[in-house]
Motif scaffolding. Sequence first.
Motif, PDB file in Angstrom:
ATOM      1  N   PRO A 118      41.010  -7.393  -8.350  1.00  0.00           N
ATOM      2  CA  PRO A 118      42.368  -6.932  -8.635  1.00  0.00           C
ATOM      3  C   PRO A 118      43.107  -7.915  -9.542  1.00  0.00           C
ATOM      4  CG  PRO A 118      41.867  -6.609  -6.331  1.00  0.00           C
ATOM      5  CD  PRO A 118      40.721  -7.393  -6.919  1.00  0.00           C
ATOM      6  N   GLY A 119      43.794  -7.351 -10.531  1.00  0.00           N
ATOM      7  CA  GLY A 119      44.554  -8.168 -11.469  1.00  0.00           C
ATOM      8  C   GLY A 119      43.753  -8.610 -12.679  1.00  0.00           C
ATOM      9  N   SER A 120      42.431  -8.414 -12.648  1.00  0.00           N
ATOM     10  CA  SER A 120      41.616  -8.862 -13.779  1.00  0.00           C
ATOM     11  C   SER A 120      41.626  -7.823 -14.896  1.00  0.00           C
ATOM     12  CB  SER A 120      40.180  -9.144 -13.336  1.00  0.00           C
ATOM     13  OG  SER A 120      39.524  -7.957 -12.952  1.00  0.00           O
ATOM     14  N   ARG A 121      41.357  -8.302 -16.088  1.00  0.00           N
ATOM     15  CA  ARG A 121      41.314  -7.444 -17.270  1.00  0.00           C
ATOM     16  C   ARG A 121      39.890  -6.939 -17.459  1.00  0.00           C
ATOM     17  NH1 ARG A 121      40.390  -8.311 -22.803  1.00  0.00           N
ATOM     18  NH2 ARG A 121      41.632  -6.946 -24.132  1.00  0.00           N
ATOM     19  N   LEU A 122      39.770  -5.649 -17.722  1.00  0.00           N
ATOM     20  CA  LEU A 122      38.447  -5.084 -18.007  1.00  0.00           C
ATOM     21  C   LEU A 122      38.039  -5.455 -19.429  1.00  0.00           C
ATOM     22  CD1 LEU A 122      38.648  -1.478 -16.503  1.00  0.00           C
ATOM     23  CD2 LEU A 122      37.667  -3.524 -15.494  1.00  0.00           C
ATOM     24  N   PRO A 123      36.745  -5.394 -19.720  1.00  0.00           N
ATOM     25  CA  PRO A 123      36.298  -5.666 -21.088  1.00  0.00           C
ATOM     26  C   PRO A 123      36.986  -4.721 -22.080  1.00  0.00           C
ATOM     27  CG  PRO A 123      34.429  -5.585 -19.595  1.00  0.00           C
ATOM     28  CD  PRO A 123      35.628  -5.109 -18.816  1.00  0.00           C
ATOM     29  N   SER A 124      37.059  -5.145 -23.329  1.00  0.00           N
ATOM     30  CA  SER A 124      37.699  -4.340 -24.371  1.00  0.00           C
ATOM     31  C   SER A 124      36.895  -3.068 -24.645  1.00  0.00           C
ATOM     32  CB  SER A 124      37.805  -5.151 -25.655  1.00  0.00           C
ATOM     33  OG  SER A 124      36.515  -5.349 -26.205  1.00  0.00           O
ATOM     34  N   ARG A 125      37.530  -2.139 -25.306  1.00  0.00           N
ATOM     35  CA  ARG A 125      36.854  -0.898 -25.683  1.00  0.00           C
ATOM     36  C   ARG A 125      35.605  -1.227 -26.503  1.00  0.00           C
ATOM     37  NH1 ARG A 125      40.043   2.782 -29.556  1.00  0.00           N
ATOM     38  NH2 ARG A 125      41.247   3.381 -27.753  1.00  0.00           N
ATOM     39  N   ARG A 126      35.727  -2.156 -27.425  1.00  0.00           N
ATOM     40  CA  ARG A 126      34.583  -2.539 -28.269  1.00  0.00           C
ATOM     41  C   ARG A 126      33.439  -3.077 -27.407  1.00  0.00           C
ATOM     42  NH1 ARG A 126      36.335  -6.265 -32.728  1.00  0.00           N
ATOM     43  NH2 ARG A 126      37.103  -4.304 -33.558  1.00  0.00           N
ATOM     44  N   GLU A 127      33.773  -3.936 -26.446  1.00  0.00           N
ATOM     45  CA  GLU A 127      32.731  -4.487 -25.565  1.00  0.00           C
ATOM     46  C   GLU A 127      32.082  -3.388 -24.728  1.00  0.00           C
ATOM     47  OE1 GLU A 127      34.305  -8.956 -24.577  1.00  0.00           O
ATOM     48  OE2 GLU A 127      35.491  -7.289 -23.799  1.00  0.00           O
ATOM     49  N   LEU A 128      32.892  -2.454 -24.227  1.00  0.00           N
ATOM     50  CA  LEU A 128      32.351  -1.375 -23.400  1.00  0.00           C
ATOM     51  C   LEU A 128      31.500  -0.401 -24.215  1.00  0.00           C
ATOM     52  CD1 LEU A 128      35.437  -0.703 -21.110  1.00  0.00           C
ATOM     53  CD2 LEU A 128      33.278  -1.775 -20.441  1.00  0.00           C
ATOM     54  N   THR A 129      31.929  -0.095 -25.455  1.00  0.00           N
ATOM     55  CA  THR A 129      31.112   0.802 -26.281  1.00  0.00           C
ATOM     56  C   THR A 129      29.761   0.170 -26.568  1.00  0.00           C
ATOM     57  OG1 THR A 129      32.105  -0.002 -28.339  1.00  0.00           O
ATOM     58  CG2 THR A 129      33.052   1.996 -27.387  1.00  0.00           C
ATOM     59  N   SER A 130      29.744  -1.134 -26.774  1.00  0.00           N
ATOM     60  CA  SER A 130      28.486  -1.838 -27.016  1.00  0.00           C
ATOM     61  C   SER A 130      27.625  -1.882 -25.755  1.00  0.00           C
ATOM     62  CB  SER A 130      28.783  -3.255 -27.508  1.00  0.00           C
ATOM     63  OG  SER A 130      27.591  -3.978 -27.664  1.00  0.00           O
ATOM     64  N   HIS A 131      28.251  -2.206 -24.619  1.00  0.00           N
ATOM     65  CA  HIS A 131      27.517  -2.314 -23.352  1.00  0.00           C
ATOM     66  C   HIS A 131      26.877  -0.981 -22.952  1.00  0.00           C
ATOM     67  CE1 HIS A 131      26.569  -3.686 -19.270  1.00  0.00           C
ATOM     68  NE2 HIS A 131      27.077  -2.538 -18.852  1.00  0.00           N
ATOM     69  N   TYR A 132      27.656   0.101 -23.040  1.00  0.00           N
ATOM     70  CA  TYR A 132      27.156   1.405 -22.602  1.00  0.00           C
ATOM     71  C   TYR A 132      26.502   2.215 -23.730  1.00  0.00           C
ATOM     72  CZ  TYR A 132      29.558   0.669 -18.170  1.00  0.00           C
ATOM     73  OH  TYR A 132      29.968   0.177 -16.951  1.00  0.00           O
ATOM     74  N   GLU A 133      26.565   1.674 -24.963  1.00  0.00           N
ATOM     75  CA  GLU A 133      25.981   2.337 -26.125  1.00  0.00           C
ATOM     76  C   GLU A 133      26.510   3.763 -26.301  1.00  0.00           C
ATOM     77  OE1 GLU A 133      21.747   1.853 -25.544  1.00  0.00           O
ATOM     78  OE2 GLU A 133      21.832  -0.212 -26.272  1.00  0.00           O
ATOM     79  N   VAL A 134      27.841   3.879 -26.317  1.00  0.00           N
ATOM     80  CA  VAL A 134      28.517   5.161 -26.516  1.00  0.00           C
ATOM     81  C   VAL A 134      29.635   4.957 -27.532  1.00  0.00           C
ATOM     82  CG1 VAL A 134      28.005   6.047 -24.207  1.00  0.00           C
ATOM     83  CG2 VAL A 134      30.103   4.736 -24.577  1.00  0.00           C
ATOM     84  N   THR A 135      30.304   6.050 -27.883  1.00  0.00           N
ATOM     85  CA  THR A 135      31.415   5.985 -28.823  1.00  0.00           C
ATOM     86  C   THR A 135      32.727   5.697 -28.099  1.00  0.00           C
ATOM     87  OG1 THR A 135      31.791   8.358 -28.656  1.00  0.00           O
ATOM     88  CG2 THR A 135      30.283   7.609 -30.396  1.00  0.00           C
ATOM     89  N   ALA A 136      33.728   5.281 -28.849  1.00  0.00           N
ATOM     90  CA  ALA A 136      35.034   4.948 -28.271  1.00  0.00           C
ATOM     91  C   ALA A 136      35.660   6.107 -27.487  1.00  0.00           C
ATOM     92  CB  ALA A 136      35.983   4.452 -29.359  1.00  0.00           C
TER      93      ALA A 136
END
Length: 76
Positions: free
Chosen positions: A25-43
């Motif tokens: 709780p209170g933490s920041r999730l990875p950026s959209r760019r990081e998540l698109t790279s991690h999951y190999e999907v589009t924004a």
Amino acid sequence: MPPRYRYEEIADDLQKRIEDGEFPPGSRLPSRRELTSHYEVTAPVIDRAMQILRVKGITETLAGVGVYVRDSPSDS
């Protein structure tokens, strides 16, 4: 069982990672760019997954800052 959309799978995975304490709780999730790279999907796929978490009350978005895990998911 009907096939699941990729954004649903990503939302479920992120929710599990939050529940497991990877993103406390209170933490920041990875950026959209990081998540698109991690999951190999589009924004747009990441945006849809983030929308699901926001609607469930798990995260909140601060414009221009990022997506954060809510301190208390039960708060609305």
